[in-house]
Design an enzyme around this catalytic site. Structure first.
Site, PDB file in Angstrom:
ATOM      1  N   ASP A  13    -156.401  19.675 -56.980  1.00  0.00           N
ATOM      2  CA  ASP A  13    -157.848  19.687 -57.276  1.00  0.00           C
ATOM      3  C   ASP A  13    -158.067  18.941 -58.583  1.00  0.00           C
ATOM      4  O   ASP A  13    -157.136  18.736 -59.366  1.00  0.00           O
ATOM      5  CB  ASP A  13    -158.365  21.124 -57.404  1.00  0.00           C
ATOM      6  CG  ASP A  13    -159.866  21.159 -57.719  1.00  0.00           C
ATOM      7  OD1 ASP A  13    -160.638  20.498 -56.996  1.00  0.00           O
ATOM      8  OD2 ASP A  13    -160.260  21.823 -58.687  1.00  0.00           O
ATOM      9  N   SER A  14    -159.333  18.577 -58.818  1.00  0.00           N
ATOM     10  CA  SER A  14    -159.662  17.919 -60.083  1.00  0.00           C
ATOM     11  C   SER A  14    -159.420  18.865 -61.267  1.00  0.00           C
ATOM     12  O   SER A  14    -159.309  18.398 -62.390  1.00  0.00           O
ATOM     13  CB  SER A  14    -161.128  17.477 -60.066  1.00  0.00           C
ATOM     14  OG  SER A  14    -161.961  18.610 -59.983  1.00  0.00           O
ATOM     15  N   TYR A  45    -164.737  15.329 -61.288  1.00  0.00           N
ATOM     16  CA  TYR A  45    -164.744  14.128 -60.448  1.00  0.00           C
ATOM     17  C   TYR A  45    -166.142  13.855 -59.861  1.00  0.00           C
ATOM     18  O   TYR A  45    -166.402  12.761 -59.387  1.00  0.00           O
ATOM     19  CB  TYR A  45    -163.792  14.324 -59.258  1.00  0.00           C
ATOM     20  CG  TYR A  45    -162.323  14.089 -59.514  1.00  0.00           C
ATOM     21  CD1 TYR A  45    -161.782  14.037 -60.801  1.00  0.00           C
ATOM     22  CD2 TYR A  45    -161.458  13.919 -58.440  1.00  0.00           C
ATOM     23  CE1 TYR A  45    -160.426  13.837 -61.000  1.00  0.00           C
ATOM     24  CE2 TYR A  45    -160.100  13.707 -58.627  1.00  0.00           C
ATOM     25  CZ  TYR A  45    -159.585  13.671 -59.906  1.00  0.00           C
ATOM     26  OH  TYR A  45    -158.238  13.465 -60.085  1.00  0.00           O
ATOM     27  N   CYS A  76    -160.222  20.117 -52.825  1.00  0.00           N
ATOM     28  CA  CYS A  76    -161.337  19.573 -53.593  1.00  0.00           C
ATOM     29  C   CYS A  76    -162.246  18.850 -52.607  1.00  0.00           C
ATOM     30  O   CYS A  76    -161.788  17.951 -51.885  1.00  0.00           O
ATOM     31  CB  CYS A  76    -160.802  18.602 -54.648  1.00  0.00           C
ATOM     32  SG  CYS A  76    -162.082  17.728 -55.556  1.00  0.00           S
ATOM     33  N   GLU A 161    -165.216  24.303 -65.990  1.00  0.00           N
ATOM     34  CA  GLU A 161    -164.070  23.653 -66.660  1.00  0.00           C
ATOM     35  C   GLU A 161    -164.049  23.972 -68.155  1.00  0.00           C
ATOM     36  O   GLU A 161    -163.003  23.989 -68.782  1.00  0.00           O
ATOM     37  CB  GLU A 161    -164.098  22.139 -66.435  1.00  0.00           C
ATOM     38  CG  GLU A 161    -163.658  21.710 -65.035  1.00  0.00           C
ATOM     39  CD  GLU A 161    -162.165  21.969 -64.754  1.00  0.00           C
ATOM     40  OE1 GLU A 161    -161.336  21.663 -65.610  1.00  0.00           O
ATOM     41  OE2 GLU A 161    -161.855  22.500 -63.659  1.00  0.00           O
ATOM     42  N   CYS A 195    -167.831  23.365 -52.908  1.00  0.00           N
ATOM     43  CA  CYS A 195    -167.062  22.872 -54.055  1.00  0.00           C
ATOM     44  C   CYS A 195    -166.130  24.014 -54.383  1.00  0.00           C
ATOM     45  O   CYS A 195    -166.572  25.167 -54.522  1.00  0.00           O
ATOM     46  CB  CYS A 195    -167.972  22.564 -55.240  1.00  0.00           C
ATOM     47  SG  CYS A 195    -167.043  22.253 -56.763  1.00  0.00           S
ATOM     48  N   HIS A 197    -164.733  24.901 -56.957  1.00  0.00           N
ATOM     49  CA  HIS A 197    -164.964  25.589 -58.227  1.00  0.00           C
ATOM     50  C   HIS A 197    -165.983  26.729 -58.074  1.00  0.00           C
ATOM     51  O   HIS A 197    -165.964  27.695 -58.841  1.00  0.00           O
ATOM     52  CB  HIS A 197    -165.534  24.625 -59.281  1.00  0.00           C
ATOM     53  CG  HIS A 197    -164.536  23.735 -59.939  1.00  0.00           C
ATOM     54  ND1 HIS A 197    -163.868  22.733 -59.284  1.00  0.00           N
ATOM     55  CD2 HIS A 197    -164.119  23.677 -61.231  1.00  0.00           C
ATOM     56  CE1 HIS A 197    -163.076  22.100 -60.142  1.00  0.00           C
ATOM     57  NE2 HIS A 197    -163.208  22.659 -61.333  1.00  0.00           N
TER      58      HIS A 197
HETATM   59  N1  DGL Z   1    -163.408  21.383 -56.945  1.00  0.00           N
HETATM   60  C1  DGL Z   1    -164.030  20.091 -56.757  1.00  0.00           C
HETATM   61  C2  DGL Z   1    -164.779  20.090 -55.436  1.00  0.00           C
HETATM   62  O1  DGL Z   1    -164.474  20.895 -54.554  1.00  0.00           O
HETATM   63  C3  DGL Z   1    -164.839  19.782 -57.981  1.00  0.00           C
HETATM   64  C4  DGL Z   1    -165.122  18.382 -58.162  1.00  0.00           C
HETATM   65  C5  DGL Z   1    -165.361  17.925 -59.574  1.00  0.00           C
HETATM   66  O2  DGL Z   1    -164.373  17.784 -60.296  1.00  0.00           O
HETATM   67  O3  DGL Z   1    -166.515  17.626 -59.899  1.00  0.00           O
HETATM   68  O4  DGL Z   1    -165.638  19.276 -55.192  1.00  0.00           O
END
Ligand code: DGL
Length: 276
Positions: A13-14, A45, A76, A161, A195, A197
């Site tokens: 993941d990011s 991301y 992600c 984050e 997402c 997150h």
């Molecule tokens: N967890 C990522 C997703 O599912 C987050 C993307 C991000 O880093 O903006 O989209």
């Protein structure tokens, strides 16, 4: 004793978000070995261009391949929306024909339409995921009679984050995007957190959304889909080592990663920092 991590399942993941998927996968399939990589140094991301997300994701996937992972899960949505197709169609066939990369959008789209009685689904995601219209397209492939309403939530990943998602300051942005989504249709009875997150924000999201609306996170959906994939693909399954070992890497600050990951996974995490 030196632990063996060859032939692990890679989870990428990011940043921290993929841990919500990792947790479900590791609970469902505890015997496999896992290597988690969070690209925290370059997260979020969500607002990056297609080319940048593809380049970053490919670098992370290749790094996981180098660690000996024959299978990588893009935990992600942004990477799944913007990089998965290129990786599957351009990179794997030529450079890594024995490796597999799976995303989170298709398994979610396959089941989410069946969860809504009103056939009206709200999708919350990053700008990149929402702009790609991947959910709109994929859900309508499986459920042509379901209406999909989308809303991007660009402030949510930065809040998470930066460890600000439980603070008072997050309330404003949580309410704002939910209000915008729910104004699109009063028929929405199911909201997908598209997402990885966002499950970390569920306690706050619940404060601003009617209890009649169900919130769907992807962890269990992806874990079930992976179990099914491994059942159907003996050629990959047989290559995976099953010793129940787990290893965590971040491109960001490892102490910060450990703090977040330990709370979330409810056990002590000692990650290693890597530079890509
Ligand atoms: N967890 C990522 C997703 O599912 C987050 C993307 C991000 O880093 O903006 O989209």
């Amino acid at each position: 004793m030196l632990m063996n991590f060859h032939n692990s399942i890679g989870v990428f993941d990011s940043g921290f978000g993929g841990l919500t998927v990792f947790k479900s996968i590791a609970e469902r399939l505890p015997n496999y070995n896992y290597i988690y990589l969070g690209d925290n140094a370059r997260s979020p991301y969500g607002d990056h261009s297609f080319e940048t997300v593809y380049q970053y994701t490919l670098e992370c996937v290749e790094w996981l391949f180098e660690q000996g992972c024959p299978l990588v899960i893009l935990a992600c949505n942004t990477a799944s929306a913007k990089a998965l197709r290129n990786i599957q169609q351009l990179d794997l066939p030529h450079k890594y024909p024995d490796h597999r990369v799976l995303g989170v959008i298709r398994p979610t789209a396959e089941v989410i339409g069946g969860m809504s009685d009103s056939k009206s689904i709200g999708v919350l995601g990053t700008r990149g995921t929402i702009k790609s219209e991947s959910y709109l397209i994929e859900i309508n492939k499986f459920f042509p009679d379901v209406k999909v309403y989308q809303q991007s939530c660009p402030m949510w990943v930065p809040l998470i984050e930066n460890g600000e998602h439980e603070g008072e300051g997050a309330n404003y942005f949580v309410k704002e995007y939910l209000d915008e989504l729910l104004q699109k249709s009063t028929a929405i009875d199911t909201v997908l957190l598209a997402c990885t997150h966002y499950p970390l924000l569920v306690p706050k999201i619940r404060k601003y959304i009617s209890s009649d609306i169900q919130l769907v996170s992807q962890g269990d959906i992806v874990a079930t889909s992976l179990a099914d994939y491994l059942d159907r693909h003996a050629e990959i399954n047989e290559r995976l080592t099953q010793e129940g070992n787990q290893l965590f890497y971040t491109t960001g600050d490892s102490q910060n990663f450990d703090q977040h990951a330990s709370v979330f996974l409810e056990k002590e995490i000692l990650s290693r920092k890597i530079k890509l």
